[in-house]
Write a protein that holds these residues in place. Sequence first.
Motif, PDB file in Angstrom:
ATOM      1  N   GLU A 196       0.834  -1.214   0.000  1.00  0.00           N
ATOM      2  CA  GLU A 196       0.000   0.000   0.000  1.00  0.00           C
ATOM      3  C   GLU A 196       0.860   1.253   0.000  1.00  0.00           C
ATOM      4  O   GLU A 196       0.562   2.243  -0.664  1.00  0.00           O
ATOM      5  CB  GLU A 196      -0.896   0.023   1.247  1.00  0.00           C
ATOM      6  N   ALA A 197       1.955   1.203   0.749  1.00  0.00           N
ATOM      7  CA  ALA A 197       2.776   2.400   0.889  1.00  0.00           C
ATOM      8  C   ALA A 197       3.649   2.648  -0.333  1.00  0.00           C
ATOM      9  O   ALA A 197       3.871   3.788  -0.728  1.00  0.00           O
ATOM     10  CB  ALA A 197       3.656   2.280   2.126  1.00  0.00           C
ATOM     11  N   GLY A 208       3.478   0.751  -3.438  1.00  0.00           N
ATOM     12  CA  GLY A 208       2.886   0.466  -4.745  1.00  0.00           C
ATOM     13  C   GLY A 208       3.485  -0.758  -5.406  1.00  0.00           C
ATOM     14  O   GLY A 208       3.111  -1.099  -6.521  1.00  0.00           O
ATOM     15  N   ASP A 227       0.050   0.841 -12.633  1.00  0.00           N
ATOM     16  CA  ASP A 227       0.062  -0.422 -11.906  1.00  0.00           C
ATOM     17  C   ASP A 227       0.203  -0.221 -10.402  1.00  0.00           C
ATOM     18  O   ASP A 227      -0.060  -1.119  -9.626  1.00  0.00           O
ATOM     19  CB  ASP A 227       1.198  -1.328 -12.419  1.00  0.00           C
ATOM     20  N   PHE A 228       0.618   0.959  -9.950  1.00  0.00           N
ATOM     21  CA  PHE A 228       0.734   1.209  -8.519  1.00  0.00           C
ATOM     22  C   PHE A 228      -0.644   1.460  -7.919  1.00  0.00           C
ATOM     23  O   PHE A 228      -1.548   1.964  -8.581  1.00  0.00           O
ATOM     24  CB  PHE A 228       1.628   2.435  -8.250  1.00  0.00           C
ATOM     25  N   SER A 229      -0.754   1.107  -6.639  1.00  0.00           N
ATOM     26  CA  SER A 229      -2.069   1.259  -6.006  1.00  0.00           C
ATOM     27  C   SER A 229      -2.390   2.735  -5.773  1.00  0.00           C
ATOM     28  O   SER A 229      -1.496   3.586  -5.757  1.00  0.00           O
ATOM     29  CB  SER A 229      -2.098   0.501  -4.678  1.00  0.00           C
ATOM     30  N   ASN A 253      -3.085   4.035  -3.173  1.00  0.00           N
ATOM     31  CA  ASN A 253      -2.578   4.487  -1.878  1.00  0.00           C
ATOM     32  C   ASN A 253      -1.180   5.077  -1.962  1.00  0.00           C
ATOM     33  O   ASN A 253      -0.675   5.629  -1.011  1.00  0.00           O
ATOM     34  CB  ASN A 253      -2.509   3.314  -0.886  1.00  0.00           C
ATOM     35  N   LYS A 254      -0.562   4.921  -3.103  1.00  0.00           N
ATOM     36  CA  LYS A 254       0.821   5.368  -3.255  1.00  0.00           C
ATOM     37  C   LYS A 254       0.876   6.889  -3.377  1.00  0.00           C
ATOM     38  O   LYS A 254       0.168   7.479  -4.190  1.00  0.00           O
ATOM     39  CB  LYS A 254       1.382   4.706  -4.516  1.00  0.00           C
ATOM     40  N   ARG A 255       1.727   7.481  -2.586  1.00  0.00           N
ATOM     41  CA  ARG A 255       1.905   8.928  -2.710  1.00  0.00           C
ATOM     42  C   ARG A 255       2.819   9.226  -3.899  1.00  0.00           C
ATOM     43  O   ARG A 255       3.487   8.347  -4.416  1.00  0.00           O
ATOM     44  CB  ARG A 255       2.543   9.495  -1.438  1.00  0.00           C
ATOM     45  N   ARG A 285      -9.015 -12.298  23.053  1.00  0.00           N
ATOM     46  CA  ARG A 285      -8.171 -12.069  21.884  1.00  0.00           C
ATOM     47  C   ARG A 285      -8.614 -12.948  20.714  1.00  0.00           C
ATOM     48  O   ARG A 285      -8.725 -12.496  19.583  1.00  0.00           O
ATOM     49  CB  ARG A 285      -6.749 -12.413  22.293  1.00  0.00           C
ATOM     50  N   GLU A 338     -12.367 -12.106  19.556  1.00  0.00           N
ATOM     51  CA  GLU A 338     -12.591 -10.659  19.633  1.00  0.00           C
ATOM     52  C   GLU A 338     -13.867 -10.163  18.946  1.00  0.00           C
ATOM     53  O   GLU A 338     -14.636  -9.402  19.505  1.00  0.00           O
ATOM     54  CB  GLU A 338     -11.388  -9.935  19.046  1.00  0.00           C
TER      55      GLU A 338
END
Lengths: 150, 588
Positions: free
Chosen positions: A60-61, A63, B54-56, B58-60, B572, B575
């Motif tokens: 996620e971070a 890619g 192709d990158f998610s 979430n990628k900055r 635990r 949960e």
Amino acid sequence: MLETSILGTFNGSDQAYIYIWLSKKHKIVYVGMTNSYTGTIGRASGHFNRKGTLRKRFSEARGYEVNNVDDILLLSFPLPKTREFISVEKSYREAVEYLVQKELILLRGKLNPTFDVISWVRLSPRTGNSRIKRLAAEIVNSFETNYSRF
Amino acid sequence: MSDKIDLSIDAGRLLFGLSRIGYTTSAAICDIIDNSVRANAQNINLLIKKEREDFSDNKRNNVKEYIIIDDGDGMNENAIKEALKLGSTDDHYDDKSLSKFGLGLKSASFSQGDVLKVISSDGTGFNKYEVSLPKVMEAKEYFAEKTEIDENESELIDTYLKEGKGTIIIISAIRLNNHPSVRNTIKELKTKVGVIYFYFLSESGINITIGDKKIDAIDPLFVSEANENGNLNENEWDGTEVRWIEKPKELTLDDELQINVTIEITQLPYPPIYRIKNIGESRDKEVRERYLIEAGNYGFYVYRNKRLISWASNLQGIIPYDQDFYAFRGRILINDEADDFFNIDVKKSSLTLSEEAFRNISDFTKEAKSKSKAAWKNAGKISRDIINKAPNEIANKLLEEFEQIEILPGDNLPDEEVALERLKAITDDMTSKIKWIIKMMKEDKGEEVDDVDDDYTEDEKEEAVKGEKNPNLTKIFRVSSVEDNLLWEPYYDTDLGNCVRINKIHRFARLIYEDNAENRDLQILFDLMMLQFADSELYAYKNIEKYEYDDLKVILRESRRIVSEFLANMCRKLENDLPPNYSDEKYA
């Protein structure tokens, strides 16, 4: 041949740990805690299996998959060998873990290379406890002091 | 007569400066959407192209281009050139315009990327112009270049602008330095666009989409719910509903100039009450998200010509930074006549009140603020009463008339000498333990403690043993620390008799006290059961003679440790299945 020294990190029989996975090349830090009988090495399988949390957060971070990362280090910080830290009940361990993660987020800009902290930790009601704060500070201090040689 | 001196401008540095005035990505995109709204667009589409598809999401630092397409009036070639000028003319702006400075398009675009492309047609054919920040900086001269519409851009025209008119803004060469992820930008835009264009989306029928997702209008005051629920009574409100604090009122900021604004204020729900309202629901997180209740969202929403220009402003301190105002939502509706009283910055993201406006609004909101704060506190009190105090105090009260059985059938009462000996051993143990208990309490408060002296005060002792100083607690104490972090431990002294200290942070205790906070009966029974466990341990120390006192201590303590650990382990592992999450259907 890949040679990996694991020292005593497989021993969790009477020992709990805070641990940090670090990749300097990919600028990633993952903080966790465990009282697993198999120590931090045993706990690692849960992070790197197909649905592992570290594998997931890494992707996620960044890619891309963690598979090609070749500089991951496992840093293990033993906690005191007292009941409250090794017990199944984990509020003491969780509190140290939370504070370590929080401090690393504050610290990351000061270290070179900088990094992203990709673990998610639970807020524990015990983070105000002075003994826990001291332990967390010791761990972070040790991480900071040794960072350049990792 | 003064001489005019030419003070030349370095266009490159000027444009660079404009690009660094602090737009967030969402604020920049909203500024461009403003132009689309002003151009009478019915459909506005935002597309975000990724650098690496192709990158998610979430990628900055992975955005290649922002593309904003609208089917509004569009521009002919001259109008495009005019729009690209710095300080473009406001000849075309009517009184209801959202624009103020003629800088928005340029400053917003260059805040995100180095190249701005404008493709537009008013029905007479599409033209494309682009401005490049690096080229302008190099030339020290501000200019645009006419370029050819490429294949991808033609496809956009064919897909979105079939009528042959409208505008496409493309911001490219995005600065990939700490640029937000696509996911975060979309998430923020959904909320921001929904609130900023609330009136346009809900009243004018404009459609705004990000990719293929339509943005819904969001009223930050939730007025329709307040209309259903009525006015706020701060002494009775339990925090579950939106209520009116002030229905819309016209406030005159300046008598002579006849500058009027409309102000309305609502009180939004108190989320913690949703943890305990209905058994098993635990909807506090959902309520926080639905009503946008968080630190950056309380205060006044100022709309100019129905476009939001200030998000949750504290209006220079009129609304204090204080969690007690989290549910306070005010709205001020102004038009361009009031601009001088609300000095708005280029980004349309903040404003500065004139002295008169500050005084008038501050005076007007005094009562509303006091009502909102009182209501929030009252809801908190209701919530806390339900969650904690009441069941613990009830459990203690139930024991007022209760007498424990002195000796169980089959057990022999020890003779006086043994009984006194055992009692002394218990008392000594407990006395030596007090210092530990005080130490744990102090550490929990964040104090550095090496050792506790013998000269602790009675107040310190009471607070440490009981967890709080409360005369209504006589036997059952919920505390934050128990030795070795076990679930409970017995406590005895000559004043209080047999008591129990329950570790309220132990996972099982949290299951009872927090996860099932609304179930008062469960809490009372749990408290009473814990007391019986502790009482039975003290009974064994006093009365079971066939084992040595020290052996009993070890065995019973070990038993208590194992039970505490097994319960923590059960919580635990199960949960998500334990009450209140338990569902009949799953186990039918």
